[in-house]
Design a protein around this motif. Structure first.
Motif, mmCIF file in Angstrom:
data_model
loop_
_atom_site.group_PDB
_atom_site.id
_atom_site.type_symbol
_atom_site.label_atom_id
_atom_site.label_comp_id
_atom_site.label_asym_id
_atom_site.label_seq_id
_atom_site.Cartn_x
_atom_site.Cartn_y
_atom_site.Cartn_z
ATOM 1 N N ASP A 181 0.818 -1.212 0.000
ATOM 2 C CA ASP A 181 0.000 0.000 0.000
ATOM 3 C C ASP A 181 0.852 1.263 0.000
ATOM 4 N N SER A 182 1.907 1.287 0.805
ATOM 5 C CA SER A 182 2.760 2.475 0.829
ATOM 6 C C SER A 182 3.540 2.611 -0.474
ATOM 7 N N CYS A 183 3.932 1.489 -1.069
ATOM 8 C CA CYS A 183 4.615 1.526 -2.363
ATOM 9 C C CYS A 183 3.681 2.097 -3.420
ATOM 10 N N GLU A 184 2.432 1.670 -3.409
ATOM 11 C CA GLU A 184 1.461 2.181 -4.375
ATOM 12 C C GLU A 184 1.222 3.677 -4.173
ATOM 13 N N THR A 185 1.188 4.129 -2.934
ATOM 14 C CA THR A 185 1.031 5.557 -2.651
ATOM 15 C C THR A 185 2.185 6.360 -3.234
ATOM 16 N N ILE A 186 3.389 5.851 -3.088
ATOM 17 C CA ILE A 186 4.570 6.543 -3.608
ATOM 18 C C ILE A 186 4.548 6.563 -5.134
ATOM 19 N N PHE B 123 8.000 -4.563 -15.400
ATOM 20 C CA PHE B 123 8.274 -5.047 -14.047
ATOM 21 C C PHE B 123 9.465 -5.982 -14.093
ATOM 22 N N ASP B 124 10.157 -6.089 -12.968
ATOM 23 C CA ASP B 124 11.319 -6.961 -12.882
ATOM 24 C C ASP B 124 11.353 -7.545 -11.477
ATOM 25 N N VAL C 98 7.976 3.427 -17.842
ATOM 26 C CA VAL C 98 8.300 3.437 -16.414
ATOM 27 C C VAL C 98 8.469 1.989 -15.970
ATOM 28 N N HIS C 99 9.592 1.719 -15.320
ATOM 29 C CA HIS C 99 9.950 0.371 -14.892
ATOM 30 C C HIS C 99 9.907 0.302 -13.367
ATOM 31 N N LEU C 100 9.280 -0.742 -12.830
ATOM 32 C CA LEU C 100 9.226 -0.936 -11.382
ATOM 33 C C LEU C 100 10.032 -2.185 -11.043
ATOM 34 N N LEU C 101 11.057 -2.003 -10.277
ATOM 35 C CA LEU C 101 11.977 -3.085 -9.936
ATOM 36 C C LEU C 101 11.553 -3.770 -8.642
ATOM 37 N N GLY C 102 11.524 -5.092 -8.666
ATOM 38 C CA GLY C 102 11.320 -5.861 -7.453
ATOM 39 C C GLY C 102 9.888 -6.210 -7.129
ATOM 40 N N ILE D 134 0.721 -6.449 -10.040
ATOM 41 C CA ILE D 134 0.889 -5.902 -11.384
ATOM 42 C C ILE D 134 -0.305 -5.042 -11.807
ATOM 43 N N PRO D 135 -1.551 -5.514 -11.705
ATOM 44 C CA PRO D 135 -2.669 -4.663 -12.122
ATOM 45 C C PRO D 135 -2.777 -3.358 -11.320
ATOM 46 N N ARG D 136 -2.411 -3.405 -10.053
ATOM 47 C CA ARG D 136 -2.465 -2.195 -9.224
ATOM 48 C C ARG D 136 -1.532 -1.117 -9.744
ATOM 49 N N PHE D 137 -0.335 -1.522 -10.198
ATOM 50 C CA PHE D 137 0.664 -0.550 -10.628
ATOM 51 C C PHE D 137 0.500 -0.148 -12.089
ATOM 52 N N VAL D 138 -0.061 -1.014 -12.900
ATOM 53 C CA VAL D 138 -0.311 -0.666 -14.298
ATOM 54 C C VAL D 138 -1.244 0.540 -14.384
ATOM 55 N N GLN D 139 -2.231 0.590 -13.516
ATOM 56 C CA GLN D 139 -3.172 1.705 -13.565
ATOM 57 C C GLN D 139 -2.544 3.040 -13.157
#
Length: 144
Positions: A6-11, A48-49, A26-30, A37-42
């Motif tokens: 949740d805090s990662c998604e907020t950031i 992703f890696d 935009v690349h998200l590592l880790g 994945i669906p949470r961050f795609v939006q």
């Protein structure tokens, strides 16, 4: 980040406009698990890696959907899979032509056969590729 998803998604949500997410990839590592994945795609993350898929396979776990029992993860070493002659994910089996049963994978894992990790890693990576393909289609159809 260490504080949880949740805090990662907020950031990521706060930083996306500052990074120009619409202008460049935009690349998200880790972070690359099936639920994140669906949470961050939006929020504009394009790639992703993570070692998630391979780590799960090394520990005897498969990602799946479409199982009659509704499982999203299967711990292959569990005895209940000893006589399960269905593939772990029928949709994925049809797409790849790989119809190896859970009973077969269970046998390989119990026998400490290195092939088990290879087959399960392949399965998990293909599972995530399918998920990314579905998200890509949703983006192109303006559903995300």
């Amino acid at each position: 980040l260490g504080d949880g998803l949740d805090s990662c998604e907020t950031i990521v949500r706060a930083m996306a406009p500052k990074l120009g997410c619409s202008a460049r990839p935009v690349h998200l590592l880790g972070i690359a698990d099936a639920h994140s994945i669906p949470r961050f795609v939006q929020h504009g993350v394009d790639s992703f890696d993570s070692c998630y898929a391979t780590r799960l396979a090394r520990h005897g776990t498969l990602l799946c959907r479409g199982r009659p029992d509704g499982l999203s993860r299967i711990k292959v070493k569990q005895t209940k899979h000893k006589s399960d002659y269905e593939p772990p994910d029928w949709d994925l089996a049809e797409r790849t032509g790989d119809h190896r049963s859970l009973a077969y994978l269970h046998h390989l894992v119990r026998a400490n056969e290195p092939t088990a990790v290879t087959l399960m890693t392949r399965h998990n990576v293909l599972f995530l590729q399918r998920q990314i393909g579905e998200l890509r289609a949703a983006i192109l159809n303006d559903e995300i």
